[in-house]
Design a protein around this motif. Sequence first.
Motif, PDB file in Angstrom:
ATOM      1  N   ARG A  50     -58.295 -42.070  42.565  1.00  0.00           N
ATOM      2  CA  ARG A  50     -57.113 -43.264  42.404  1.00  0.00           C
ATOM      3  C   ARG A  50     -56.047 -42.479  41.533  1.00  0.00           C
ATOM      4  O   ARG A  50     -55.030 -43.233  41.755  1.00  0.00           O
ATOM      5  N   GLN A  54     -52.295 -43.370  42.533  1.00  0.00           N
ATOM      6  CA  GLN A  54     -51.370 -44.151  41.698  1.00  0.00           C
ATOM      7  C   GLN A  54     -50.159 -43.415  41.243  1.00  0.00           C
ATOM      8  O   GLN A  54     -49.027 -43.956  41.259  1.00  0.00           O
ATOM      9  N   PRO A 147     -57.036 -51.277  39.059  1.00  0.00           N
ATOM     10  CA  PRO A 147     -56.200 -52.232  38.520  1.00  0.00           C
ATOM     11  C   PRO A 147     -56.786 -53.709  38.294  1.00  0.00           C
ATOM     12  O   PRO A 147     -56.614 -54.024  37.110  1.00  0.00           O
TER      13      PRO A 147
END
Length: 404
Positions: A50, A54, A147
């Motif tokens: 991730r 990101q 998130p």
Amino acid sequence: MASPPDSLSARLEDRADLLESARLRYGTLRGMLDAFFWRDRVRAHFELLREVAQAQPEVESTLASLKRRAAAEGWPRDASPVKLMSEVERLREAVERLVLKRLPGAEASVPLAEALLRLEEVVLEAGPLLGRRTWARALELLPRNLPELRAACAAAEVFERIFKRPVSSGAWPFDAAEVGELRRAFPLAEAALAALWGRLEHFDTSGRVKTFLERRASRAPLHVPRSGPELLLHAAFWHGVALARARVLLDERLSPLVPRDGEVPELLAWLAEREGAWTRGGGEAGPGLVASESFSEARAGLLEVAAELARLSRERPSGTWNEEAAWARLWTAARRAGGEEGADVERLRDALRLFILLRGQAQTPARLFSPEHTRHRASDDVGPEVKDLASLVRAARNAASRQE
């Protein structure tokens, strides 16, 4: 004239740190994806996956910008910034090839960030090869850098700071700034927690992980949360505490009406303004409730009726002017609530009928909670066929006037 290597490095500023971080992440990710048991390696490092996804848009824009600048200014190929850019590009291409290889039916045009998130879903849906215990599976499904997890934790920090401290009974416990924080934190927490529970339900088809965590969500955290599941449990616990404490406050000021979950943030803000006006103005009513997405015009009027009745139940107005003003506010709110139906309306009707039965005795609060004190006179009662709140308020005022 080309710039010396030291000058080039200085001009890169923080972008050099970004590219160096990308180089390290790409190198580690390439080794994971190229391994024989690559699913197990990825499953153990979802957070890295991730992080790369990101940061990918910023890395790509930085590389494109620096390449244009290098071409325009003629940076030498042996300069360390140019070598760093070349290595990052080479590793990114290697990672992209491996990701597309591991994704069934993936197209080459798919952006790398999107492909990495798809790869995470593929690995999670496949499940562990030899089975895992529930907590280990929870760690896989809830990496710390989700998130939604960050959003839930941000809201939980607000809830914990405000609701952890002791509160004296009956006092309004928040200042204006804290009410504003709560107004933002409640919807943020609800959306984030719903997304996290939905993620567990989607990827853990057995339902064991979700059931396991839901059973522990009401337990107070005993230590600082560190892993993804611990962060979820921490956020869920403090959201539950905040909602329960907020409902106690609303019950004291709106009973017998029961607010809906989506109305809680707006009502906290409105009641805070009313409490402040009441304290500063020595009995001023405070602002009316404005209709919004949370409640219609009639629902807002119904909430105002409940607030006025609850305030009268705590203390009778002193002086003729204040008492008449209170009844006028109650009647205006009842007119505004016309057309609203449901269990809350029935509760308010019953409260007003009980007042009429008790005849507005001076020693009895206006909402009248003691049926054993009732002095029943059938000839003066308002029958059950009277449904209009405004008519009931008028009858209650007349009953109070006759008693006085």
